[in-house]
Motif scaffolding. Structure first.
Motif, PDB file in Angstrom:
ATOM      1  N   SER A 531     -13.465 -21.781 -37.663  1.00 42.05           N
ATOM      2  CA  SER A 531     -13.564 -21.357 -38.920  1.00 42.05           C
ATOM      3  C   SER A 531     -14.017 -22.438 -39.798  1.00 42.05           C
ATOM      4  CB  SER A 531     -12.132 -20.700 -39.613  1.00 42.05           C
ATOM      5  OG  SER A 531     -11.226 -21.587 -39.369  1.00 42.05           O
ATOM      6  N   LEU A 532     -14.207 -22.071 -41.317  1.00 46.44           N
ATOM      7  CA  LEU A 532     -14.937 -23.075 -42.009  1.00 46.44           C
ATOM      8  C   LEU A 532     -14.190 -23.259 -43.145  1.00 46.44           C
ATOM      9  CD1 LEU A 532     -18.564 -21.474 -41.797  1.00 46.44           C
ATOM     10  CD2 LEU A 532     -17.599 -23.790 -40.490  1.00 46.44           C
ATOM     11  N   HIS A 533     -14.306 -24.398 -43.802  1.00 47.87           N
ATOM     12  CA  HIS A 533     -13.860 -24.784 -45.105  1.00 47.87           C
ATOM     13  C   HIS A 533     -15.015 -24.436 -46.180  1.00 47.87           C
ATOM     14  CE1 HIS A 533     -10.333 -27.122 -44.021  1.00 47.87           C
ATOM     15  NE2 HIS A 533     -11.072 -27.748 -43.137  1.00 47.87           N
ATOM     16  N   CYS A 534     -14.530 -24.262 -47.448  1.00 47.27           N
ATOM     17  CA  CYS A 534     -15.512 -23.794 -48.547  1.00 47.27           C
ATOM     18  C   CYS A 534     -16.693 -24.772 -48.489  1.00 47.27           C
ATOM     19  CB  CYS A 534     -14.857 -23.772 -49.839  1.00 47.27           C
ATOM     20  SG  CYS A 534     -15.662 -23.165 -51.039  1.00 47.27           S
ATOM     21  N   ASN A 535     -16.649 -26.207 -48.128  1.00 48.80           N
ATOM     22  CA  ASN A 535     -17.959 -26.976 -47.899  1.00 48.80           C
ATOM     23  C   ASN A 535     -18.565 -26.733 -46.791  1.00 48.80           C
ATOM     24  OD1 ASN A 535     -16.192 -28.380 -46.729  1.00 48.80           O
ATOM     25  ND2 ASN A 535     -16.128 -30.144 -47.352  1.00 48.80           N
ATOM     26  N   CYS A 536     -18.348 -25.808 -45.912  1.00 50.06           N
ATOM     27  CA  CYS A 536     -18.868 -25.535 -44.546  1.00 50.06           C
ATOM     28  C   CYS A 536     -18.540 -26.588 -43.423  1.00 50.06           C
ATOM     29  CB  CYS A 536     -20.424 -25.681 -44.867  1.00 50.06           C
ATOM     30  SG  CYS A 536     -21.222 -24.467 -45.942  1.00 50.06           S
ATOM     31  N   ASP A 537     -17.476 -27.519 -43.771  1.00 52.88           N
ATOM     32  CA  ASP A 537     -16.890 -28.363 -42.808  1.00 52.88           C
ATOM     33  C   ASP A 537     -16.077 -27.361 -41.612  1.00 52.88           C
ATOM     34  OD1 ASP A 537     -18.135 -30.441 -43.421  1.00 52.88           O
ATOM     35  OD2 ASP A 537     -16.632 -31.269 -44.825  1.00 52.88           O
ATOM     36  N   PRO A 538     -16.283 -27.520 -40.403  1.00 50.92           N
ATOM     37  CA  PRO A 538     -15.408 -26.850 -39.411  1.00 50.92           C
ATOM     38  C   PRO A 538     -13.922 -27.267 -39.604  1.00 50.92           C
ATOM     39  CG  PRO A 538     -16.556 -28.505 -38.354  1.00 50.92           C
ATOM     40  CD  PRO A 538     -17.115 -28.668 -39.649  1.00 50.92           C
ATOM     41  N   LYS A 539     -12.904 -26.310 -39.758  1.00 52.93           N
ATOM     42  CA  LYS A 539     -11.511 -26.385 -39.690  1.00 52.93           C
ATOM     43  C   LYS A 539     -10.925 -26.885 -38.372  1.00 52.93           C
ATOM     44  CE  LYS A 539     -10.414 -22.976 -43.397  1.00 52.93           C
ATOM     45  NZ  LYS A 539      -9.743 -21.663 -43.768  1.00 52.93           N
ATOM     46  N   ARG A 540     -11.587 -26.685 -37.306  1.00 51.94           N
ATOM     47  CA  ARG A 540     -10.900 -27.134 -36.034  1.00 51.94           C
ATOM     48  C   ARG A 540     -12.214 -27.519 -35.308  1.00 51.94           C
ATOM     49  NH1 ARG A 540      -6.033 -24.350 -35.135  1.00 51.94           N
ATOM     50  NH2 ARG A 540      -5.784 -25.839 -33.426  1.00 51.94           N
ATOM     51  N   PRO A 541     -12.618 -28.755 -35.462  1.00 54.20           N
ATOM     52  CA  PRO A 541     -13.911 -29.200 -34.793  1.00 54.20           C
ATOM     53  C   PRO A 541     -13.740 -29.509 -33.452  1.00 54.20           C
ATOM     54  CG  PRO A 541     -12.823 -30.856 -36.375  1.00 54.20           C
ATOM     55  CD  PRO A 541     -12.111 -29.845 -36.571  1.00 54.20           C
ATOM     56  N   GLY A 542     -12.792 -29.813 -33.021  1.00 48.00           N
ATOM     57  CA  GLY A 542     -12.361 -30.187 -31.571  1.00 48.00           C
ATOM     58  C   GLY A 542     -12.170 -29.192 -30.725  1.00 48.00           C
ATOM     59  N   GLU A 543     -12.072 -27.707 -31.087  1.00 47.19           N
ATOM     60  CA  GLU A 543     -11.645 -26.817 -30.357  1.00 47.19           C
ATOM     61  C   GLU A 543     -12.937 -25.946 -29.664  1.00 47.19           C
ATOM     62  OE1 GLU A 543      -8.778 -25.980 -29.734  1.00 47.19           O
ATOM     63  OE2 GLU A 543      -7.468 -27.061 -31.151  1.00 47.19           O
ATOM     64  N   ALA A 544     -12.791 -25.483 -28.623  1.00 43.83           N
ATOM     65  CA  ALA A 544     -13.844 -24.660 -27.848  1.00 43.83           C
ATOM     66  C   ALA A 544     -13.781 -23.219 -28.396  1.00 43.83           C
ATOM     67  CB  ALA A 544     -13.727 -24.771 -26.425  1.00 43.83           C
ATOM     68  N   SER A 545     -15.228 -22.723 -28.419  1.00 49.57           N
ATOM     69  CA  SER A 545     -15.471 -21.481 -28.506  1.00 49.57           C
ATOM     70  C   SER A 545     -15.009 -20.576 -27.635  1.00 49.57           C
ATOM     71  CB  SER A 545     -16.847 -21.111 -29.125  1.00 49.57           C
ATOM     72  OG  SER A 545     -16.893 -21.745 -30.622  1.00 49.57           O
ATOM     73  N   ILE A 546     -15.573 -21.040 -26.316  1.00 49.03           N
ATOM     74  CA  ILE A 546     -15.254 -20.414 -24.971  1.00 49.03           C
ATOM     75  C   ILE A 546     -14.664 -21.088 -24.253  1.00 49.03           C
ATOM     76  CG2 ILE A 546     -16.555 -19.092 -23.239  1.00 49.03           C
ATOM     77  CD1 ILE A 546     -18.867 -18.714 -24.915  1.00 49.03           C
ATOM     78  N   THR A 547     -13.230 -20.696 -23.728  1.00 50.32           N
ATOM     79  CA  THR A 547     -12.694 -21.393 -22.633  1.00 50.32           C
ATOM     80  C   THR A 547     -12.730 -20.597 -21.348  1.00 50.32           C
ATOM     81  OG1 THR A 547     -11.217 -22.573 -24.340  1.00 50.32           O
ATOM     82  CG2 THR A 547     -10.432 -22.373 -22.099  1.00 50.32           C
ATOM     83  N   LEU A 548     -13.229 -21.374 -20.119  1.00 44.75           N
ATOM     84  CA  LEU A 548     -13.183 -20.600 -19.012  1.00 44.75           C
ATOM     85  C   LEU A 548     -11.843 -21.115 -18.151  1.00 44.75           C
ATOM     86  CD1 LEU A 548     -16.864 -20.569 -17.678  1.00 44.75           C
ATOM     87  CD2 LEU A 548     -15.631 -18.955 -18.904  1.00 44.75           C
ATOM     88  N   ASP A 549     -10.649 -20.445 -18.302  1.00 48.16           N
ATOM     89  CA  ASP A 549      -9.261 -20.893 -17.831  1.00 48.16           C
ATOM     90  C   ASP A 549      -9.164 -20.510 -16.532  1.00 48.16           C
ATOM     91  OD1 ASP A 549      -6.858 -21.918 -17.294  1.00 48.16           O
ATOM     92  OD2 ASP A 549      -5.955 -20.951 -19.231  1.00 48.16           O
ATOM     93  N   SER A 550      -9.556 -21.101 -15.324  1.00 45.82           N
ATOM     94  CA  SER A 550      -9.322 -20.891 -13.991  1.00 45.82           C
ATOM     95  C   SER A 550     -10.024 -19.837 -13.613  1.00 45.82           C
ATOM     96  CB  SER A 550      -7.811 -20.899 -13.685  1.00 45.82           C
ATOM     97  OG  SER A 550      -7.143 -22.201 -13.911  1.00 45.82           O
ATOM     98  N   SER A 551     -11.085 -19.590 -14.086  1.00 44.09           N
ATOM     99  CA  SER A 551     -11.971 -18.355 -13.830  1.00 44.09           C
ATOM    100  C   SER A 551     -13.291 -18.878 -13.317  1.00 44.09           C
ATOM    101  CB  SER A 551     -12.233 -17.568 -14.995  1.00 44.09           C
ATOM    102  OG  SER A 551     -12.990 -16.579 -14.928  1.00 44.09           O
ATOM    103  N   ARG A 552     -13.684 -17.831 -12.347  1.00 49.40           N
ATOM    104  CA  ARG A 552     -15.146 -18.137 -11.573  1.00 49.40           C
ATOM    105  C   ARG A 552     -15.980 -17.034 -12.143  1.00 49.40           C
ATOM    106  NH1 ARG A 552     -15.642 -20.843  -7.529  1.00 49.40           N
ATOM    107  NH2 ARG A 552     -17.107 -19.323  -6.616  1.00 49.40           N
ATOM    108  N   ALA A 553     -15.798 -16.718 -13.292  1.00 47.91           N
ATOM    109  CA  ALA A 553     -16.501 -15.551 -13.962  1.00 47.91           C
ATOM    110  C   ALA A 553     -17.969 -16.218 -14.326  1.00 47.91           C
ATOM    111  CB  ALA A 553     -15.932 -14.853 -15.086  1.00 47.91           C
ATOM    112  N   ALA A 554     -19.235 -15.654 -14.077  1.00 52.89           N
ATOM    113  CA  ALA A 554     -20.359 -16.084 -14.434  1.00 52.89           C
ATOM    114  C   ALA A 554     -20.568 -15.703 -15.975  1.00 52.89           C
ATOM    115  CB  ALA A 554     -21.355 -15.249 -13.572  1.00 52.89           C
ATOM    116  N   LEU A 555     -21.161 -16.976 -16.837  1.00 45.48           N
ATOM    117  CA  LEU A 555     -21.199 -16.539 -18.336  1.00 45.48           C
ATOM    118  C   LEU A 555     -22.598 -16.837 -18.558  1.00 45.48           C
ATOM    119  CD1 LEU A 555     -20.008 -16.584 -21.203  1.00 45.48           C
ATOM    120  CD2 LEU A 555     -20.028 -19.283 -20.961  1.00 45.48           C
ATOM    121  N   ARG A 556     -22.920 -15.577 -19.232  1.00 45.34           N
ATOM    122  CA  ARG A 556     -24.403 -15.729 -19.743  1.00 45.34           C
ATOM    123  C   ARG A 556     -24.605 -15.705 -21.136  1.00 45.34           C
ATOM    124  NH1 ARG A 556     -29.428 -15.309 -17.432  1.00 45.34           N
ATOM    125  NH2 ARG A 556     -31.285 -14.328 -18.703  1.00 45.34           N
TER     126      ARG A 556
END
Length: 754
Positions: A531-556
């Motif tokens: 998510s974003l602050h009002c000045n467009c800086d990310p609130k959680r810059p170190g977090e991933a948008s997609i996490t493949l947790d012990s999954s072998r799923a194909a991602l496209r």
């Protein structure tokens, strides 16, 4: 379904006399079956004849015929058009740029209008697909006018009492500069320092950004105060763009209202030139206009649907300061902010319609896109809360008020399938409006099951994943079984990321194949940094948008904007799963962060592919099968270098990759001598207009970027996510047309206004 399949298969059989059809029926319809075969072949022949007839006309001919018709008219093709192939979608897209159908169709009309100013903007539209504003610079020269031949509308001195026109000096590179200038002896087409205000100079200001509509979406309450809101549902500042008006006359010169431009405060006001910030211009507010605001029951019961224009005040809200009178609302179009009176806040919230600027059909947006359909799928419609929504009104069958309710109904429907009947395997959840859909999502797919969560046509729904449970993260959780698939199409996801869960340690010891098969993301935006602050800086810059947790799923991922991707390897690895990105932006919110990696290992255990992508951040992968026409702003490090290829990409110094072919800066360094290698390394780097998400120029290469990157792809387009815009080819095409249709003695040049 094809046109042949929709025709009557028995049309030849119906022409036979009734006596023959009666005898054929007595003998089992052998004659009818034979004539059906002949009918199919006759339809193929008729279709071919029809296609040959259509190919005589530029409006209906096939794409490959356009250059041939142009050649009959003496239309000058670019040299690259002769080398086009006959197959492949990228080649067809390039062919439309090198030999535009509209430009060929208007060739005769353009020759008749040669030497007119309005022709130049038509050439930009037909040859390059860019709206334009032509300017004769000699009209802006300061010169003494004869009293009998006055030109009051030509260039004049600046009036300091009218601050509005002063903004035109630098607005959109001076495309609407109204002031007088001294003569510039430098040529407009000079390859060194370009001059503008010369007597023979004519500038064509082209506008490459587009206005994208957002219809009736909730305004976001800012962290400053409950009476402060933003147009953007993400809570960030965003410059509002105007909805261009069509030209009344085909030969008229386009003005500011006809072009996809950002709104300015002085023009948003009714008397903009005098900076009278008391009323909003009716040309920019209202139904079907650039902006519109709804505030149910504000300021009085039964009002605010929509808010009348008389209650709006243009204002500067850059510091969230100001006293708003009761019964009014302040609007700042340059920052996309709203402010209600502190003692008169809208109790039921506010909804807005507006336009934002962007360069291409990318991420979630209200633009046309092709949507894949699941076979034999059940369809549920989910609605967002709108100003006119009645919470007491029950939903009809198949319609729901939340995604969680639709998933619960799907689970009940699967459980009620009678024994002996085929189970339900496919579900389509369609989000009907461009609103905000809040809550957490937990999808559990069975074996062979497919769920498509998609936006309705011409909508941009926002999925806001809320932080509700304190003991665990509230992600978009997905878990599946063999043969299961999840498809996301046309969504904007904020608040959290997508967590694809595989088998746990205990389950992996017994059943290693219990896992999701495929996750496909198309035309979606997963906000980098959640998510974003009002000045467009990310609130959680170190977090991933997609996490493949012990999954072998194909991602496209296709035509999307996503944040970082984190891969947690499964206990039993086997072959690495496939990760494919096409025409997308992978943004780790900083070049020093990791865009693709593993939090617990040196590299992500995936086999990645990048086609026409822009990657902001470091890539750490087990292997890269193919990287093509892409830009990597940070080092690309691969563990397995013996497999795969990197071609026509920019890969920074210090990368560890498989074999490279025609990559930069390798080619530039190989061509330079030893004394100039360091300067070449500094020159051949990607320069971007902005790397901040939500900026109109997000991830676009700057015009001053080196040619090795701006035209260094496999088909001489620019590297990166905007490859398919073919801007170098469009610019060359337009330059050739200007040279062809400009009279002798006139120096016409292209100026990029946006």
């Amino acid at each position: 379904m094809s046109a042949l399949a929709t025709r009557n298969q028995d049309r030849l059989y119906d022409l036979l006399p009734v006596i023959y059809r009666m005898r054929d029926a007595e003998q089992g319809y052998a004659l009818r079956d034979f004539l059906r075969v002949l009918s199919r072949q006759a339809e193929v022949l008729e279709e071919d004849i029809t296609r040959l007839y259509r190919n005589w006309f530029i409006e209906t001919c096939d794409e490959w015929v356009v250059p041939y018709i142009g050649d009959l008219l003496g239309y000058t093709l670019l040299p690259e058009a002769a080398t086009l192939g006959e197959e492949g979608a990228p080649v067809l897209r390039l062919g439309r740029v090198l030999a535009p159908r509209a430009d060929v169709a208007n060739t005769i009309d353009a020759r008749r209008r040669k030497g007119t100013l309005s022709l130049l903007q038509d050439l930009a539209r037909d040859a390059a697909g860019w709206p334009a504003h032509p300017v004769e610079f000699y009209r802006l020269l300061g010169w003494m006018q004869h009293l009998d031949h006055q030109h009051p509308h030509r260039g004049r001195n600046a009036d300091l009492r009218r601050p509005g026109p002063l903004q035109d000096l630098r607005f959109e590179q001076g495309a609407f500069d109204p002031f007088a200038h001294t003569v510039d002896v430098r040529r407009l087409a000079s390859c060194y320092t370009r001059g503008r205000f010369g007597i023979p100079d004519v500038g064509v200001f082209v506008f490459r950004l587009r206005s994208y509509r957002v219809t009736m979406t909730p305004a976001f309450v800012a962290d400053v105060s409950m009476n402060c809101m933003t147009f953007s549902a993400l809570g960030n500042d965003t410059p509002l763009f105007q909805l261009p008006e069509p030209l009344d006359d085909a030969t008229a010169i386009s003005r500011e209202r006809h072009l996809p431009l950002p709104l300015r405060r002085y023009r948003y006001a009714l008397r903009g030139n005098n900076a009278d910030y008391t009323k909003v211009s009716p040309a920019l507010y209202g139904e079907g206009k650039s902006t519109l605001l709804w505030a149910p029951d504000w300021p009085n019961k039964g009002e605010g649907m929509p808010v009348p224009i008389e209650r709006l005040i243009p204002a500067d809200l850059s510091n969230w300061k100001g006293l708003v009178p009761r019964g009014s609302v302040a609007v700042d179009p340059e920052s996309g902010r709203l402010m209600f009176p502190a003692n008169q806040r809208p109790k039921r919230g506010a909804w807005v319609s507006y336009c934002y600027g962007f360069a291409a059909d990318l991420g979630g947006g209200e633009y046309g896109r092709k949507v894949s359909e699941l076979e034999n799928a059940t369809r549920y419609i989910v609605h967002a809360t709108l100003p006119s929504t009645d919470p007491q009104q029950p939903w009809p069958a198949g319609h729901f008020g939340s995604i969680a309710d639709a998933l619960a109904a799907w689970a009940q429907a699967k459980a009620k399938v009678p024994e002996g009947q085929p189970p339900l395997r496919a579900l389509i959840i369609e989000l009907a409006e461009s609103g905000v859909y809040e809550g957490s999502i937990d999808i559990q797919l069975g074996a062979g099951e497919a769920i498509q969560l998609r936006a309705a046509e011409r909508t941009r729904p926002v999925l806001r994943l809320l932080d509700i449970r304190a003991s665990q993260p509230d992600a978009f959780s997905v878990r599946g079984k063999p043969g299961s698939r999840l498809l996301l199409d046309g969504l904007l996801i904020t608040g959290r990321g997508i967590d694809v869960q595989g088998s746990s340690d205990d389950e992996a010891q017994t059943v290693a194949s219990e896992d999701l098969c495929e996750l496909q993301i198309r035309h979606c935006t997963l906000v980098p940094g959640w998510s974003l602050h009002c000045n467009c800086d990310p609130k959680r810059p170190g977090e991933a948008s997609i996490t493949l947790d012990s999954s072998r799923a194909a991602l496209r991922i296709e035509h999307s904007i996503v944040g970082a991707i984190a891969v947690i390897s499964p206990p039993r690895r086997g072959e690495p799963p496939q990760l494919t990105l096409c025409d997308s932006i992978l943004d780790a919110t900083g070049v020093q962060r990791v865009a693709l990696g593993a939090p617990d290992e040196a590299v992500a255990y995936v086999e990645a592919s990048f086609r026409r992508c822009t990657v902001i951040g470091e890539v750490q992968a087990h292997s890269v099968l193919l990287a093509e026409d892409s830009v990597f702003t940070s080092p690309l490090r691969v563990l397995r270098r013996q497999r795969g290829c990197v071609r026509f990409c920019y890969v920074p110094i210090g990368s560890r990759t498989p074999r490279r072919f025609h990559c930069q800066p390798d080619l530039a360094l190989d061509a330079a001598d030893q004394d100039h290698r360091e300067s070449e390394q500094q020159r051949v780097v990607p320069e971007f207009c902005s790397l901040r998400y939500t900026a109109p120029d997000y991830a676009r290469l700057a015009d001053g970027c080196c040619e090795e990157i701006r035209s260094g792809s496999s088909d001489h387009a620019q590297m990166g996510v905007y490859h398919d815009l073919y801007e170098p080819q469009r610019e060359t095409n337009l330059a050739a047309r200007l040279n062809e249709y400009t009279p002798a003695g006139i120096d016409a040049g292209i100026l990029f206004a946006s």
